[in-house]
Design a protein around this motif. Sequence first.
Motif, PDB file in Angstrom:
ATOM      1  N   THR A   6       0.848  -1.189   0.000  1.00 41.95           N
ATOM      2  CA  THR A   6       0.000   0.000   0.000  1.00 41.95           C
ATOM      3  C   THR A   6       0.881   1.235   0.000  1.00 41.95           C
ATOM      4  O   THR A   6       2.064   1.167   0.343  1.00 41.95           O
ATOM      5  CB  THR A   6      -0.895   0.056   1.258  1.00 41.95           C
ATOM      6  OG1 THR A   6      -0.045   0.323   2.381  1.00 41.95           O
ATOM      7  CG2 THR A   6      -1.630  -1.242   1.468  1.00 41.95           C
ATOM      8  N   ILE A   7       0.247   2.345  -0.339  1.00 46.81           N
ATOM      9  CA  ILE A   7       1.009   3.595  -0.411  1.00 46.81           C
ATOM     10  C   ILE A   7       1.594   3.943   0.955  1.00 46.81           C
ATOM     11  O   ILE A   7       2.694   4.494   1.056  1.00 46.81           O
ATOM     12  CB  ILE A   7       0.124   4.726  -0.996  1.00 46.81           C
ATOM     13  CG1 ILE A   7       0.952   5.989  -1.210  1.00 46.81           C
ATOM     14  CG2 ILE A   7      -1.080   5.007  -0.151  1.00 46.81           C
ATOM     15  CD1 ILE A   7       0.316   6.987  -2.134  1.00 46.81           C
ATOM     16  N   ASP A   8       0.895   3.560   2.017  1.00 49.57           N
ATOM     17  CA  ASP A   8       1.396   3.897   3.355  1.00 49.57           C
ATOM     18  C   ASP A   8       2.601   3.073   3.781  1.00 49.57           C
ATOM     19  O   ASP A   8       3.249   3.360   4.791  1.00 49.57           O
ATOM     20  CB  ASP A   8       0.278   3.754   4.387  1.00 49.57           C
ATOM     21  CG  ASP A   8      -0.803   4.793   4.135  1.00 49.57           C
ATOM     22  OD1 ASP A   8      -0.440   5.913   3.710  1.00 49.57           O
ATOM     23  OD2 ASP A   8      -2.000   4.485   4.323  1.00 49.57           O
ATOM     24  N   GLU A  23       3.726  14.911  -2.504  1.00 48.19           N
ATOM     25  CA  GLU A  23       2.349  14.990  -3.005  1.00 48.19           C
ATOM     26  C   GLU A  23       1.725  13.608  -3.193  1.00 48.19           C
ATOM     27  O   GLU A  23       0.716  13.468  -3.889  1.00 48.19           O
ATOM     28  CB  GLU A  23       2.321  15.729  -4.346  1.00 48.19           C
ATOM     29  CG  GLU A  23       1.990  17.202  -4.224  1.00 48.19           C
ATOM     30  CD  GLU A  23       3.205  18.020  -3.859  1.00 48.19           C
ATOM     31  OE1 GLU A  23       4.216  17.875  -4.569  1.00 48.19           O
ATOM     32  OE2 GLU A  23       3.166  18.752  -2.851  1.00 48.19           O
ATOM     33  N   ASP A  24       2.368  12.590  -2.660  1.00 49.39           N
ATOM     34  CA  ASP A  24       1.879  11.218  -2.773  1.00 49.39           C
ATOM     35  C   ASP A  24       1.872  10.666  -4.185  1.00 49.39           C
ATOM     36  O   ASP A  24       1.099   9.771  -4.512  1.00 49.39           O
ATOM     37  CB  ASP A  24       0.460  11.077  -2.181  1.00 49.39           C
ATOM     38  CG  ASP A  24       0.506  11.189  -0.671  1.00 49.39           C
ATOM     39  OD1 ASP A  24       1.599  10.990  -0.102  1.00 49.39           O
ATOM     40  OD2 ASP A  24      -0.541  11.475  -0.069  1.00 49.39           O
ATOM     41  N   GLU A  25       2.732  11.194  -5.031  1.00 48.68           N
ATOM     42  CA  GLU A  25       2.901  10.551  -6.329  1.00 48.68           C
ATOM     43  C   GLU A  25       3.874   9.394  -6.141  1.00 48.68           C
ATOM     44  O   GLU A  25       4.804   9.472  -5.332  1.00 48.68           O
ATOM     45  CB  GLU A  25       3.492  11.536  -7.330  1.00 48.68           C
ATOM     46  CG  GLU A  25       2.489  12.544  -7.830  1.00 48.68           C
ATOM     47  CD  GLU A  25       3.176  13.569  -8.714  1.00 48.68           C
ATOM     48  OE1 GLU A  25       2.990  13.514  -9.942  1.00 48.68           O
ATOM     49  OE2 GLU A  25       3.905  14.398  -8.145  1.00 48.68           O
ATOM     50  N   ILE A  26       3.648   8.322  -6.912  1.00 46.27           N
ATOM     51  CA  ILE A  26       4.494   7.139  -6.788  1.00 46.27           C
ATOM     52  C   ILE A  26       5.247   6.918  -8.098  1.00 46.27           C
ATOM     53  O   ILE A  26       4.675   7.055  -9.180  1.00 46.27           O
ATOM     54  CB  ILE A  26       3.641   5.892  -6.491  1.00 46.27           C
ATOM     55  CG1 ILE A  26       2.776   6.124  -5.242  1.00 46.27           C
ATOM     56  CG2 ILE A  26       4.507   4.658  -6.338  1.00 46.27           C
ATOM     57  CD1 ILE A  26       3.536   6.123  -3.943  1.00 46.27           C
ATOM     58  N   PHE A  27       6.539   6.608  -7.988  1.00 42.00           N
ATOM     59  CA  PHE A  27       7.352   6.303  -9.164  1.00 42.00           C
ATOM     60  C   PHE A  27       8.187   5.063  -8.870  1.00 42.00           C
ATOM     61  O   PHE A  27       8.451   4.757  -7.713  1.00 42.00           O
ATOM     62  CB  PHE A  27       8.287   7.462  -9.491  1.00 42.00           C
ATOM     63  CG  PHE A  27       7.570   8.730  -9.838  1.00 42.00           C
ATOM     64  CD1 PHE A  27       7.077   8.946 -11.124  1.00 42.00           C
ATOM     65  CD2 PHE A  27       7.370   9.712  -8.869  1.00 42.00           C
ATOM     66  CE1 PHE A  27       6.412  10.119 -11.442  1.00 42.00           C
ATOM     67  CE2 PHE A  27       6.698  10.883  -9.176  1.00 42.00           C
ATOM     68  CZ  PHE A  27       6.218  11.091 -10.472  1.00 42.00           C
ATOM     69  N   GLY A  81      -5.438   2.942  -2.875  1.00 41.56           N
ATOM     70  CA  GLY A  81      -4.360   2.873  -1.880  1.00 41.56           C
ATOM     71  C   GLY A  81      -3.371   1.756  -2.143  1.00 41.56           C
ATOM     72  O   GLY A  81      -2.330   1.670  -1.499  1.00 41.56           O
ATOM     73  N   LYS A  82      -3.658   0.865  -3.086  1.00 45.33           N
ATOM     74  CA  LYS A  82      -2.730  -0.233  -3.384  1.00 45.33           C
ATOM     75  C   LYS A  82      -1.769   0.184  -4.496  1.00 45.33           C
ATOM     76  O   LYS A  82      -2.174   0.773  -5.487  1.00 45.33           O
ATOM     77  CB  LYS A  82      -3.510  -1.466  -3.832  1.00 45.33           C
ATOM     78  CG  LYS A  82      -4.406  -2.019  -2.745  1.00 45.33           C
ATOM     79  CD  LYS A  82      -4.732  -3.477  -3.061  1.00 45.33           C
ATOM     80  CE  LYS A  82      -5.412  -4.147  -1.887  1.00 45.33           C
ATOM     81  NZ  LYS A  82      -6.839  -3.746  -1.791  1.00 45.33           N
TER      82      LYS A  82
END
Lengths: 812, 106
Positions: B9-11, B35-39, B96-97
């Motif tokens: 999960t993002i957390d 900003e909660d962007e995922i790379f 959130g996944k």
Amino acid sequence: MKEKLVVIGNGMAGMRAVEELLEIAPDMYDIVVFGSEPYGNYNRILLSPVLAGEKTIDEIMLNSVEWYAENDITLHSSKTIVDIDRRACKVIADDGSEESYDRLLIATGSNPFIIPVPGHELPGVISFRDIKDVDDMLDASKAHKHAVVIGGGLLGLEAANGLMLQGMHVTVVHLMDTLMERQMDSASGAMLKTSLEERGLNFLMSTSTEAIVGEDHVKGVRFKGGLEIAADLVVMAVGIRPNMALAQKVGLHCERGLVVNDTMQTYDPRVYSVGECVQHRGETYGLVAPLFEQAKVCANHLAKMGIAKYEGSITSTKLKVTGIDLFSAGDFIGDESTEEIVMQDAAAGIYKKVVLKDNKIQGAVMYGDTVDGAWYFQLMRDGTDVSDFRKSLMLGQAHLGDSGHGGENAAATMADTMEVCGCNGINKGEIVQAITVKSLFTLDDVRSHTKASNSCGSCTGLVEQILANTLGGDYSAAPHLKPMCKCTEHTHDEVRKAIRVEHLTDIPSVMNLLNWKNADGCASCRPALNYYLLAAWPAEMKDDAQSRFINERAHANIQKDGTYSVIPRMWGGQTTPNELRAIADVVDKFELPEVKLTGGQRIDILGVKKDQLPAVWADLNAAGMVSGHAYGKALRTVKTCVGKTWCRFGTQDSTTLGMDLEKLTWGSWMPHKFKIAVSGCPRNCAEATIKDLGVVCVDSGYELHVGGNGGIKVRVTDLLCKVDTEAEVHEYTKAYIQLYREEAHYLERTAPWIERVGLSHVKKYVLDDPENRLALAARFEESQKYSQTDPWAERASEGVAQHEFVAMKEIG
Amino acid sequence: MSEWIEVGTIDDIPKLGARVVKTAKGNIGVFRTAEDEIFALLDECPHKKGPLSQGIVHGKRVTCPLHNWNIELDGGEAVAPDEGCAISYAVKVEGGKVMLFTSPTA
Ligand code: SRM
Ligand SMILES: Cc1cc2nc3c(=O)[nH]c(=O)nc-3n(C[C@H](O)[C@H](O)[C@H](O)COP(=O)(O)OP(=O)(O)OC[C@H]3O[C@@H](n4cnc5c(N)ncnc54)[C@H](O)[C@@H]3O)c2cc1C
Ligand code: SF4
Ligand code: FES
């Protein structure tokens, strides 16, 4: 729709402002540039080497015509702006075309002054300002023999030297009896004149020009008193005047130049100005370094960040005549209130003079050996009190402290193949190449393009020298108040002050209050901010792991292959069979590839994989060992010798004292790493005199030595004081460490810190004022309450930060 | 075979930080910005293979822990004047996944 910025003047200052603007706000404006000259922007400074045949026009271009296109800038070259309609907000060019603006930047530079003697309008009389002038001079040198240069200042001498190298017979006429009298005193001016005469220049000193003679072309020059000499070319280089005719015409307030405030704004709020045309706080400038500082401030305001201020500059001068080294800065003449130190070796052609007032450098002039020019200039701008090293001031920076790798080579005499940066393997030729090909002006530019001086930094002085020599002219060394990093205009000290005064306890608040340019900073400011917060508010501040360098986040040293090294603490360099067994067992159990003794009297276990760390620590913890912080900007080792317990010369129990000092100080975060050593007698087997704090035991007590460094540039400690008891050693140690923690800049070891603030400053707070000493010691104790928990134990058995050590997922 | 795989999960990832997904072909660093962007990038710096996941994340960049190159999280390009490109992977967040595509973006 984007706003429009119009720039009048396609020269060094105006374009520098545009470049700075593109850096910080690339999409804010449509930019339109007008320039009288038919080129892109070129490096005017280097016209002298072009005239001397050492460079070509192509080599001195800064922004080619293509550059404008690539950056979506409209360039109108060969167009002069002749009017500005400030009501309608538009500019009018000499071909009748118009352009409206939201903001206007006037950067029209200056005009060479032409003495209005009879004949000054004759063909063959020129000035030395732009490419056209250089072309004219080169043409004249091919067709004619005799040149007269009027003016023995910087420009005049560079013109004369160039023309001579082009084969002309050159006479320099100067009104004063000293050449470059604004940059030289009479002694150095005379030395300069002698060496130029040896090269073949002729001088007429204290001579004033009466007329230029000739019918339809220059034939000669006549002087007061009647002397007349033949000339086919006359170069007038007697000074420049700010080019403010346009500004005056449209009613912008001008005095000696176009008047601007500290934000580079003229009296019309839409109109900004930078460069030689400007008058700021009563001063006008004719060298690029201050103009570049203006450009930076102006860009900041055009970008509407509104935080930068231009507060004037101190300039330094260097003559660009290959083979002649001279440097001057500030007030080098002095008066009753100043003192001067002079060093002269006429036979070797060396002259140095430094003018001091209240032990601060006011000015310097040097001839023949200018290696330390940049250093004196820095001390002068920083207002550094030199009393602590006044005795060795004239010997130069290399003699400050002790010898070492730090920049002791003179850049000018280095061969191109000589290595400058030992960390990144960069030689002088590569740096010079990058500076010329990529048009670099600042140390930062050179760092990012070549990597030189980007690692340990010991070659910084040398790189600055190469930069100064290559640019030939005066280049802008770090501005006297250096911002912390590219994310902010504020200095380390300003940021620390804001944290204290405004009671800021987390990084976002600091960045908000101080208008950080990048939302979450960069890898350079975040660790610094985290430390400053922690040093100011140890109890309240919450450590930000993501703002720590990986070593401090993982509590181990990252290695080149991505594994880690583990160094447990060995109090005072002592160990036990139990500890040694535990280390041996760990190495066997985890099949670790290497164990070695460190230079800091302890044992390093290398090649540990990150996910093994907690288990390795758990085993070491079980044998009573804790983190050695070998990875941290923190208290590192306390080295000791055996001392009087065993040694036949020992005067005190140095081993126990060292262990006690380590128990007192371990875990403490610092601006940089901090090392202590305790030697049992003056034979000093623990090398205490090259440590941040060194204790040398003597029969009657303990000598406390501070500010040593055994690393990049060796520096022997200064003696702080002698005390009688171990209790005093503890008290002084705490106070001294705390002063360093509160005052030094992040990543500044005690050696450069003490060189910056002076030993007397440290003595004032730690020695002379007992109350202050106790207060410092108390603040240190307070902060230690929060830092003396073993970070390894927290992670090995208390579950802290597990995400660091386990993979998010394993697949395939 | 390439496919979207749920990696957590993002957390699980600290803000301004990264976590590692171990694969047969090497580690992949999964980054999270303020900003909660995922790379996602292969955990090898284009310079000398430094583990990028261990660097300091700021804006949409990470500073390599070994020699301080700055790498764009989006696409893996090194920030000028450095030159090079880290291999990047597609990621997306659904409810959130964090989903990772297991073969690199061309
Ligand atoms: C392990 C060790 C070498 C060894 O095998 O002996 C070592 C290893 C490193 N040193 Fe050191 N230094 C080690 C003792 C020293 C010493 C000797 C001493 O402490 O008495 C010095 C000179 C004394 C001094 O600091 O004044 C020393 C002066 C440096 C410097 C130069 C510092 C300076 O101010 O000039 C650096 C570079 C830096 O810190 O920026 C450095 C940096 C490093 C780094 C951290 C480089 C890096 O960033 O990766 C090395 C980490 C390797 C690793 O991962 O383990 N190391 N280093 C020593 C660890 C001692 C310990 O027990 O903690
Ligand atoms: C030969 C020489 C050697 C030098 N050596 C050094 C040195 O060693 N170190 C040092 O620091 N400095 C040196 N200088 C000084 C330095 O070059 C100047 O300080 C700097 O170039 C000034 O920048 P500027 O932008 O203010 O003016 P410029 O660079 O002169 O730019 C102004 C431009 O505006 C144009 N312009 C003017 N009016 C208009 C108009 N109405 N419409 C359109 N365009 C207009 C001009 O044609 C010019 O191109 C030297 C200068 C010369 C000439
Ligand atoms: S351990 Fe120290 S001296 Fe040895 S290579 Fe690393 S930084 Fe250089
Ligand atoms: S390995 Fe990443 S910067 Fe060198």
